[in-house]
Design a protein around this motif. Structure first.
Motif, PDB file in Angstrom:
ATOM      1  N   TYR A 147       0.838  -1.204   0.000  1.00 17.72           N
ATOM      2  CA  TYR A 147       0.000   0.000   0.000  1.00 17.72           C
ATOM      3  C   TYR A 147       0.872   1.252   0.000  1.00 17.72           C
ATOM      4  CZ  TYR A 147      -4.543  -2.255   0.741  1.00 17.72           C
ATOM      5  OH  TYR A 147      -5.700  -2.972   0.594  1.00 17.72           O
ATOM      6  N   ALA A 148       2.035   1.199   0.681  1.00 19.80           N
ATOM      7  CA  ALA A 148       2.941   2.349   0.688  1.00 19.80           C
ATOM      8  C   ALA A 148       3.393   2.694  -0.724  1.00 19.80           C
ATOM      9  CB  ALA A 148       4.150   2.063   1.582  1.00 19.80           C
ATOM     10  N   GLY A 149       3.693   1.679  -1.534  1.00 23.77           N
ATOM     11  CA  GLY A 149       4.074   1.928  -2.922  1.00 23.77           C
ATOM     12  C   GLY A 149       2.940   2.522  -3.727  1.00 23.77           C
ATOM     13  N   GLN A 150       1.724   2.003  -3.517  1.00 28.29           N
ATOM     14  CA  GLN A 150       0.562   2.549  -4.229  1.00 28.29           C
ATOM     15  C   GLN A 150       0.324   4.006  -3.822  1.00 28.29           C
ATOM     16  OE1 GLN A 150      -1.322   1.160  -6.587  1.00 28.29           O
ATOM     17  NE2 GLN A 150      -0.331  -0.855  -6.574  1.00 28.29           N
ATOM     18  N   ILE A 151       0.462   4.279  -2.525  1.00 30.17           N
ATOM     19  CA  ILE A 151       0.268   5.651  -2.050  1.00 30.17           C
ATOM     20  C   ILE A 151       1.302   6.583  -2.678  1.00 30.17           C
ATOM     21  CG2 ILE A 151       0.479   7.130  -0.007  1.00 30.17           C
ATOM     22  CD1 ILE A 151      -0.765   4.811   1.601  1.00 30.17           C
ATOM     23  N   ALA A 152       2.564   6.133  -2.753  1.00 29.03           N
ATOM     24  CA  ALA A 152       3.618   6.961  -3.354  1.00 29.03           C
ATOM     25  C   ALA A 152       3.297   7.262  -4.818  1.00 29.03           C
ATOM     26  CB  ALA A 152       4.970   6.264  -3.231  1.00 29.03           C
ATOM     27  N   ALA A 153       2.917   6.217  -5.565  1.00 26.94           N
ATOM     28  CA  ALA A 153       2.612   6.407  -6.985  1.00 26.94           C
ATOM     29  C   ALA A 153       1.411   7.320  -7.180  1.00 26.94           C
ATOM     30  CB  ALA A 153       2.364   5.051  -7.644  1.00 26.94           C
ATOM     31  N   LEU A 154       0.401   7.138  -6.352  1.00 26.77           N
ATOM     32  CA  LEU A 154      -0.798   7.966  -6.477  1.00 26.77           C
ATOM     33  C   LEU A 154      -0.500   9.411  -6.075  1.00 26.77           C
ATOM     34  CD1 LEU A 154      -3.734   7.689  -7.324  1.00 26.77           C
ATOM     35  CD2 LEU A 154      -4.330   7.297  -4.924  1.00 26.77           C
ATOM     36  N   THR A 155       0.353   9.591  -5.066  1.00 25.04           N
ATOM     37  CA  THR A 155       0.754  10.945  -4.670  1.00 25.04           C
ATOM     38  C   THR A 155       1.493  11.644  -5.803  1.00 25.04           C
ATOM     39  OG1 THR A 155       0.936  10.234  -2.361  1.00 25.04           O
ATOM     40  CG2 THR A 155       2.023  12.293  -2.963  1.00 25.04           C
ATOM     41  N   ALA A 156       2.346  10.890  -6.513  1.00 21.10           N
ATOM     42  CA  ALA A 156       3.068  11.474  -7.649  1.00 21.10           C
ATOM     43  C   ALA A 156       2.096  11.972  -8.712  1.00 21.10           C
ATOM     44  CB  ALA A 156       4.020  10.439  -8.245  1.00 21.10           C
ATOM     45  N   ARG A 157       1.090  11.182  -9.013  1.00 20.18           N
ATOM     46  CA  ARG A 157       0.099  11.614 -10.014  1.00 20.18           C
ATOM     47  C   ARG A 157      -0.711  12.801  -9.493  1.00 20.18           C
ATOM     48  NH1 ARG A 157       0.548   6.106 -10.456  1.00 20.18           N
ATOM     49  NH2 ARG A 157       1.041   5.354 -12.551  1.00 20.18           N
ATOM     50  N   PHE A 158      -1.033  12.756  -8.208  1.00 15.19           N
ATOM     51  CA  PHE A 158      -1.749  13.870  -7.586  1.00 15.19           C
ATOM     52  C   PHE A 158      -0.955  15.166  -7.728  1.00 15.19           C
ATOM     53  CE2 PHE A 158      -1.629  16.184  -3.437  1.00 15.19           C
ATOM     54  CZ  PHE A 158      -2.823  16.886  -3.577  1.00 15.19           C
ATOM     55  N   LEU A 159       0.354  15.124  -7.479  1.00 13.48           N
ATOM     56  CA  LEU A 159       1.180  16.323  -7.583  1.00 13.48           C
ATOM     57  C   LEU A 159       1.352  16.773  -9.033  1.00 13.48           C
ATOM     58  CD1 LEU A 159       3.949  15.607  -4.917  1.00 13.48           C
ATOM     59  CD2 LEU A 159       1.906  17.018  -4.700  1.00 13.48           C
ATOM     60  N   GLU A 160       1.381  15.815  -9.958  1.00 12.46           N
ATOM     61  CA  GLU A 160       1.444  16.180 -11.374  1.00 12.46           C
ATOM     62  C   GLU A 160       0.208  16.978 -11.775  1.00 12.46           C
ATOM     63  OE1 GLU A 160       1.455  14.015 -15.782  1.00 12.46           O
ATOM     64  OE2 GLU A 160       1.765  12.822 -13.957  1.00 12.46           O
ATOM     65  N   TYR A 161      -0.955  16.496 -11.349  1.00 18.97           N
ATOM     66  CA  TYR A 161      -2.195  17.209 -11.641  1.00 18.97           C
ATOM     67  C   TYR A 161      -2.247  18.547 -10.900  1.00 18.97           C
ATOM     68  CZ  TYR A 161      -3.724  12.664 -13.443  1.00 18.97           C
ATOM     69  OH  TYR A 161      -3.823  11.490 -14.131  1.00 18.97           O
ATOM     70  N   LEU A 162      -1.714  18.568  -9.670  1.00 17.81           N
ATOM     71  CA  LEU A 162      -1.743  19.793  -8.877  1.00 17.81           C
ATOM     72  C   LEU A 162      -0.911  20.896  -9.536  1.00 17.81           C
ATOM     73  CD1 LEU A 162      -2.576  21.236  -6.274  1.00 17.81           C
ATOM     74  CD2 LEU A 162      -0.538  20.271  -5.181  1.00 17.81           C
ATOM     75  N   ALA A 163       0.253  20.543 -10.086  1.00 19.15           N
ATOM     76  CA  ALA A 163       1.092  21.545 -10.755  1.00 19.15           C
ATOM     77  C   ALA A 163       0.354  22.155 -11.942  1.00 19.15           C
ATOM     78  CB  ALA A 163       2.407  20.912 -11.204  1.00 19.15           C
ATOM     79  N   GLU A 164      -0.306  21.312 -12.729  1.00 22.92           N
ATOM     80  CA  GLU A 164      -1.069  21.824 -13.874  1.00 22.92           C
ATOM     81  C   GLU A 164      -2.273  22.642 -13.408  1.00 22.92           C
ATOM     82  OE1 GLU A 164      -2.233  22.617 -17.745  1.00 22.92           O
ATOM     83  OE2 GLU A 164      -0.325  21.853 -16.946  1.00 22.92           O
ATOM     84  N   PHE A 165      -2.915  22.191 -12.342  1.00 22.54           N
ATOM     85  CA  PHE A 165      -4.064  22.905 -11.768  1.00 22.54           C
ATOM     86  C   PHE A 165      -3.654  24.308 -11.342  1.00 22.54           C
ATOM     87  CE2 PHE A 165      -6.801  23.994  -8.155  1.00 22.54           C
ATOM     88  CZ  PHE A 165      -8.065  23.729  -8.666  1.00 22.54           C
ATOM     89  N   ASP A 166      -2.480  24.415 -10.700  1.00 24.50           N
ATOM     90  CA  ASP A 166      -1.995  25.719 -10.254  1.00 24.50           C
ATOM     91  C   ASP A 166      -1.571  26.571 -11.443  1.00 24.50           C
ATOM     92  OD1 ASP A 166      -1.239  27.758  -8.576  1.00 24.50           O
ATOM     93  OD2 ASP A 166       0.685  26.870  -8.040  1.00 24.50           O
TER      94      ASP A 166
END
Length: 470
Positions: free
Chosen positions: A34-53
């Motif tokens: 689950y830690a690996g899944q959380i890390a990968a999902l966080t990376a995608r979340f931050l990718e979207y966040l940068a574009e959102f900003d």
């Protein structure tokens, strides 16, 4: 590892078996997986966040920054939201670290630390260290690099010593009424200025969840005396650092508000009082600042809410009446409203407790009364946004107020959050993706020496064009 094997294991890992029915081995596998899944999902979340900003999709409703929106909309603390936004933008120029993060091989803790010192020319070496180190070791390495770093953060090349050490600054009014301020400060003056900015930002963004700084926060635990209700236990650490904001305008304005409010000067000291010239009803002249630009109705209303106001009656440039100053609400009324609103900005999801203004829901200039049914606490950012028409407030009587968007829809205090529908784990993320490769004790001196030697070599090759050719 073959994708099919990971897919099969992922299907097993996410079968929603109750924790108490799993063996210790299965439980360990799922915690790590689950830690690996959380890390990968966080990376995608931050990718979207940068574009959102980058699209400024957060703007509106008085929101001042992407971090503010993220805190309100997703329930993160403002400090955590600020960190997420910083890391998201840093990753846009670090493809190797971003890829490892997306694959779940780097945790957010490691990435957050790396982005403080990583540059395009440095990231591969830092990534190699991070993949075989613990998060604590990465933090130690980054702290060491920041202490000894004398390189340009953008190019990785040695900084040229500057010949200009004196502080200087200037300001200029533009034709649209805005003010530009340019400063070039000596190292000591610059450090003092940024320290003041951080303190102003800390005060400006402090919310009800941030306790006052204890008196012995920086006291040596060996010499700390007895504690009471306002002190922390000796040796107990407190995080005082919020960091210097990228956009320091709000903090500098907060510093100016503090100085303007607390520093006494003679009544008519030129430039020390905000004087608004308002024309008489039959005059075509616009309201304007003394020797300054014209003001919109919203800007005049904002000043009337937060400052002492002196109305100067003029016709065709000739002063006919120099009126007495009208002061804001009495201290007793301020205490009453502040207690009612719990000393916080009343805008949904804000909660700031510093640099608050008492706002007249019905403007004072339009007959609004100065009483509890017409007064509400707002922070400076939301107060200015309100007067620009970004959102509205409705007073319903009996000191009850609601907030709404320009289209009339209600602004929720705490928007509902939930997981997206049909979400499935990423089958490409290895179950042990976050586990360090190799590892062992970190020889900090040797590691930094090797890293700097590698970066110097790469910089030399880049300067001669060899790196580009390779």
């Amino acid at each position: 590892m073959p994708v099919t094997a990971v897919t099969s294991l992922s299907d097993t890992m996410f079968d929603h078996t109750p924790a108490d029915q799993l063996s210790t081995t299965e439980l360990t596998d799922r915690v790590v997986g689950y830690a690996g899944q959380i890390a990968a999902l966080t990376a995608r979340f931050l990718e979207y966040l940068a574009e959102f900003d980058a699209r400024r999709a957060w703007s509106g409703e008085g929101i001042r920054s992407c971090a503010d929106w993220l805190s309100w909309r997703t329930g993160l603390s403002r400090r955590t939201a600020q960190d997420h936004v910083r890391v998201a933008h840093a990753l846009t120029s670090l493809p190797a670290i971003r890829t490892a993060f997306t694959e779940g091989r780097l945790t957010y803790s490691k990435v957050r630390a790396l982005t403080r010192v990583a540059t395009p020319i440095r990231e591969n070496e830092l990534l190699n260290v991070a993949l075989s180190a613990t998060a604590a070791q990465v933090e130690r390495l980054v702290k060491s690099i920041r202490n000894i770093d004398a390189l340009d953060p953008d190019t990785g090349t040695p900084l040229e010593p500057t010949a200009v050490r004196r502080s200087k600054g200037n300001w200029r009014l533009h034709c649209d009424g805005t003010l530009s301020v340019s400063l070039r400060l000596s190292p000591v003056d610059g450090a003092a200025f940024l320290a003041a900015v951080v303190r102003a930002e800390y005060e400006r963004l402090r919310t009800s969840g941030d306790a006052d700084v204890p008196r012995n926060a920086l006291t040596d635990p060996e010499t700390a005396g007895p504690t009471d209700g306002n002190l922390k236990e000796p040796g107990e650490r407190i995080d005082l650092w919020r960091g210097v904001p990228h956009d320091i305008s709000a903090a500098v304005i907060a510093m100016a508000d503090t100085t303007r409010t607390l520093t006494d000067v003679p009544e008519l000291t030129r430039g020390a009082e905000i004087i608004v010239h308002k024309p008489l009803e039959d005059d075509l002249e616009d309201a304007h600042l003394e020797d300054g630009p014209a003001l919109t109705d919203a800007e005049v209303d904002t000043l009337e809410c937060v400052a002492s106001v002196r109305e100067i009656g003029k016709r065709k440039g000739v002063t006919l009446r120099w009126g007495r100053k009208r002061h804001p609400p009495t201290a007793a009324l301020v205490r009453m409203i502040s207690g009612r609103d719990q000393h916080e900005c009343a805008h949904p999801g804000c909660g700031r407790t510093r640099h608050l203004h008492l706002h007249h829901v019905r403007p004072w200039s339009k007959g609004g009364t100065t009483d509890p049914d017409n007064l509400i606490l707002l922070c400076s950012a939301h107060h200015a946004a309100l007067h620009r028409g970004v959102f509205g407030i409705t007073a319903h009587g009996n000191q009850h107020f609601t907030f709404h968007r320009p289209d009339g829809t209600h602004i929720d205090t705490a928007p509902h959050t939930r997981a997206p529908d049909r979400w499935r784990p990423d089958p490409h993320i290895a179950p042990d993706a976050t586990a360090p490769v190799g590892g062992g004790r970190l020889n900090l001196g040797y590691t930094t020496e090797v890293l700097y030697a590698a970066w110097a070599y790469k910089t030399e090759r880049a300067n001669t064009g060899e790196l580009a050719a390779a």
